[in-house]
Design a protein around this motif. Structure first.
Motif, PDB file in Angstrom:
ATOM      1  N   LEU A  91       0.834  -1.205   0.000  1.00 28.57           N
ATOM      2  CA  LEU A  91       0.000   0.000   0.000  1.00 28.57           C
ATOM      3  C   LEU A  91       0.865   1.249   0.000  1.00 28.57           C
ATOM      4  N   SER A 143      -3.309   4.407  -2.462  1.00 31.58           N
ATOM      5  CA  SER A 143      -4.164   3.227  -2.279  1.00 31.58           C
ATOM      6  C   SER A 143      -5.539   3.632  -1.763  1.00 31.58           C
ATOM      7  N   SER A 144      -6.562   3.013  -2.311  1.00 26.45           N
ATOM      8  CA  SER A 144      -7.936   3.285  -1.884  1.00 26.45           C
ATOM      9  C   SER A 144      -8.235   2.588  -0.559  1.00 26.45           C
ATOM     10  N   GLN A 195     -10.611   0.575  -0.155  1.00 23.03           N
ATOM     11  CA  GLN A 195     -10.945  -0.810  -0.511  1.00 23.03           C
ATOM     12  C   GLN A 195      -9.681  -1.653  -0.682  1.00 23.03           C
ATOM     13  N   ALA A 196      -8.658  -1.095  -1.339  1.00 26.09           N
ATOM     14  CA  ALA A 196      -7.392  -1.821  -1.499  1.00 26.09           C
ATOM     15  C   ALA A 196      -6.744  -2.061  -0.142  1.00 26.09           C
ATOM     16  N   THR A 221      -8.560  -4.865   1.648  1.00 26.87           N
ATOM     17  CA  THR A 221      -8.205  -6.165   1.075  1.00 26.87           C
ATOM     18  C   THR A 221      -6.851  -6.641   1.613  1.00 26.87           C
TER      19      THR A 221
END
Length: 189
Positions: A162, A166-167, A169-170, A173
């Motif tokens: 990351l 990075s979002s 959501q990423a 995850t």
């Protein structure tokens, strides 16, 4: 008749295994990992100071400050922590802070809105893209919703995959992939 006996025997073996000292110890460790806040009780009302400041209603008490959080009973194998906050009613991720050092067991109120906040040193935050766009905590903007903060004990010191682009959501995850235990706290708006 024979199948019934085999099924009953299998059920007894499973029950006995679940009451073994090892299973009891594992359950006690899992149950011991807990998250709390001095700002509100689990299932209680979230104070206005933790509401979003971008709601447009002009309320000066809404400051968008992250609540103070503390956890205890985490697994000894934890190499770092991450906290993820969700609006459970619409699935939006409101906050992700990760790379929290393993020696840390709390977050102060009002963590900096920065990619790398000053406290806790070494931690990073995902960029929130929604009603506001910034790094860090985005408080509840909707009434009558339930929010959940989850602290994740991770098997990695750092989520090196990351970065500042990075979002949420990423980040979630990556956190889910490294999680070895989780504790959560809920509040209502």
């Amino acid at each position: 008749m024979r199948r019934t006996r085999i099924a009953l025997f299998a059920l007894l073996v499973l029950c006995a295994a679940s009451f073994s000292p090892a299973a009891a110890s594992a359950n006690a460790k899992r149950d011991a990992f807990a998250l709390s806040s001095t700002a509100f009780a689990d299932g209680g009302m979230i104070p206005k100071v933790h509401d979003c400041a971008s709601s447009g209603d002009g309320d000066p008490e809404k400051k968008d400050e992250s609540p103070p959080l503390a956890w205890s009973g985490a697994p000894e194998q934890a190499k770092s922590y991450a906290v993820v906050m969700h609006d459970l009613d619409n699935g939006i991720i409101h906050w992700v802070i990760y790379d929290i050092p393993a020696a840390t067991a709390e977050l102060p109120q009002n963590v900096d809105h920065a990619y790398q906040p000053a406290v806790p040193a070494g931690s990073r935050q995902a960029y929130y893209r929604g009603s506001a766009n910034f790094f860090g905590y985005q408080g509840p903007c909707t009434t009558n919703h339930t929010y959940e903060w989850a602290v994740h004990a991770l098997n990695k010191e750092s989520l090196t995959e990351l970065d500042s682009s990075s979002s949420t959501q990423a980040a979630e995850t990556a956190i889910d992939a490294a999680t070895i235990a989780t504790a959560s706290l809920r509040g209502n708006s």
